[in-house]
Design a protein around this motif. Sequence first.
Motif, short mmCIF file in Angstrom:
data_model
loop_
_atom_site.label_atom_id
_atom_site.label_comp_id
_atom_site.label_asym_id
_atom_site.label_seq_id
_atom_site.Cartn_x
_atom_site.Cartn_y
_atom_site.Cartn_z
N ARG A 50 12.16 2.14 0.67
CA ARG A 50 11.74 0.81 0.34
C ARG A 50 10.28 0.73 -0.17
O ARG A 50 9.87 0.17 -1.04
CB ARG A 50 11.82 -0.03 1.37
N ALA A 51 9.51 1.48 0.79
CA ALA A 51 7.91 1.73 0.40
C ALA A 51 7.77 2.40 -0.73
O ALA A 51 6.95 1.98 -1.77
CB ALA A 51 7.54 2.45 1.65
N ARG A 101 8.58 -0.15 -3.59
CA ARG A 101 7.57 -1.21 -3.64
C ARG A 101 6.47 -0.87 -4.22
O ARG A 101 5.74 -1.55 -5.00
CB ARG A 101 7.43 -1.80 -2.23
N THR A 102 5.86 0.23 -3.77
CA THR A 102 4.58 0.80 -4.25
C THR A 102 4.90 0.90 -6.11
O THR A 102 3.68 0.68 -6.87
CB THR A 102 4.42 2.18 -3.85
N ARG A 162 6.83 -0.73 -8.06
CA ARG A 162 6.90 -1.93 -8.56
C ARG A 162 5.26 -2.66 -8.65
O ARG A 162 4.83 -3.18 -9.75
CB ARG A 162 7.75 -2.93 -7.92
N ALA A 163 4.55 -2.17 -7.52
CA ALA A 163 3.13 -2.88 -7.67
C ALA A 163 2.56 -2.07 -8.77
O ALA A 163 1.74 -2.75 -9.65
CB ALA A 163 2.51 -2.40 -6.43
#
Length: 531
Positions: free
Chosen positions: A504-505, A508-509, A511-512
């Motif tokens: 997930r991390a 998420r990174t 996507r950022a």
Amino acid sequence: MTAEVADAVVIGAGPNGLVAANALADAGWDVVLLEANDEVGGAVRSAEVTAPGFCNDLFSAFYPLAAASPVIQGLDLADFGLSWRHAPSVLAHALDDGRAAVLSRDPAQTAASVEEFAPGDGDAWLRMFDQWRQLRDPLLDALFTPFPPVVAGLRIVRALRIAGFLDLARLSVLPVRRLATENFDGDGAAALLTGNAMHADVPPDAAGSGVFGWLLCMLGQDVGFPVPEGGAQRFADALAGRARSRGVSIRTSARVEAVELTGGRATGVRLQDGGRVRARRAVLADVDAPSLYRDLVGLDRLPGRMRRDLERFQWDHATLKLNWALDGPVPWAARGAHGAGTVHLGVDVDGFVDHAADLTVGRVPERPFLLFGQMTTADPTRSPQGTESAWAYTHVPRGSLDDPGALDAHVDRMTAAVERVAPGFSSHVLARSAQSPEDLSSADSNLVGGAINAGTSAVHQELVFRPTPGLGRPETPVPGLYLAGASAHPGGGVHGACGWNAARAALRTERAWAGARRALLRTAWGRVLGP
């Protein structure tokens, strides 16, 4: 040699690595999963190591955390051959005087068992289980999500109100010995709580041990202590089968020698055979923290603070495990132990403290506490009809059994402990194999020195202190590199959360970064095109 290229490289095909690979593949990433051993599973494996026809789980065996984990449950592993089996009762603590406290999937039966040790303890046990039912779902969400669990924490507060939340906060740091004395008069409930707390390496009079015992006892009544039908390997194979169905490339006998960095960012790995796999987006490591940082990355590439923190990293105690092929059922003196999948034995309530004190000062316990597994009782496919596939393990100080004489002496102590509560046990042994701490470490390099939790579970190395003081998250000081093993929050146990959180991390990174790139391009084109 041309390097293989993928979106992500996952190091290690233990349960956390397999979960991470599944999560990334579900998000559409191209994933390569590299495993040093010749089969997947890490500490979730089985084989015939005692006698033909007897399936022995080599490491972990019972999976209450997997059964409760929303991560594992969300993977629908039944579609890939996983089937759970349960023993008639979950767990028993067999005492030398012939009595046993029994944990059942029916809380009323558990209450009846502890009531035999002291009037009123049954009602007190049911009150404790009512508390569990009130906060079960948000608590499990909080346990298996990255720290801090903001949303789940708010749900717990809503469920318990402020006073109840403060009681839970106190429980989280309460020693299990104190938890038992505050709530129960007899030794039955205390034995169940303390024995389950001792699945971790936290002494019974230490802060935080209470929540371990409470959680496993409540889960035992909620989801049981299930086992995979046919052996632990079936669990790992189901995870691997699902990953392959999503396009994950799994390579066994592929030991990673180093994480490669470009401009300070993790960009791939180098294998022991000289091969390379490049990672466009991320490298996830289902590896213990010291091995990742010291061996695969290199201390010279880490900030000074991280190097200093690693010097304080504390391992959990070493483990000695025995496996048996038995010609019949274990001859327990206590009736309640016969149908239990897991049996605790070797000590009484005060004996837990003595055992833990020995470990704390580096002394091999004269009267060890044992966890004993009756695998055929839980899953009849594990051995021929009428027989039993069994094991027991105990903790010892790290390095204390390096001498063969010390190892043999402790095997004798373990056998004597079983004989005290099951007279005649040794006469039923067809074959036996022993797994020393060094054997465990050799078979799975993440079990360093026989430590099964990738670092102590003591409160000073949990949450924001796991694996070192920080944010309690899978991100590392190296951009693009994520810690996906049990050294990360929430720690040891087969629940998949460490791998899931790392995936997930990474997502998420990415996507950022994608959002930042899109914003940058919009700004750039706006300047080119003008108003």
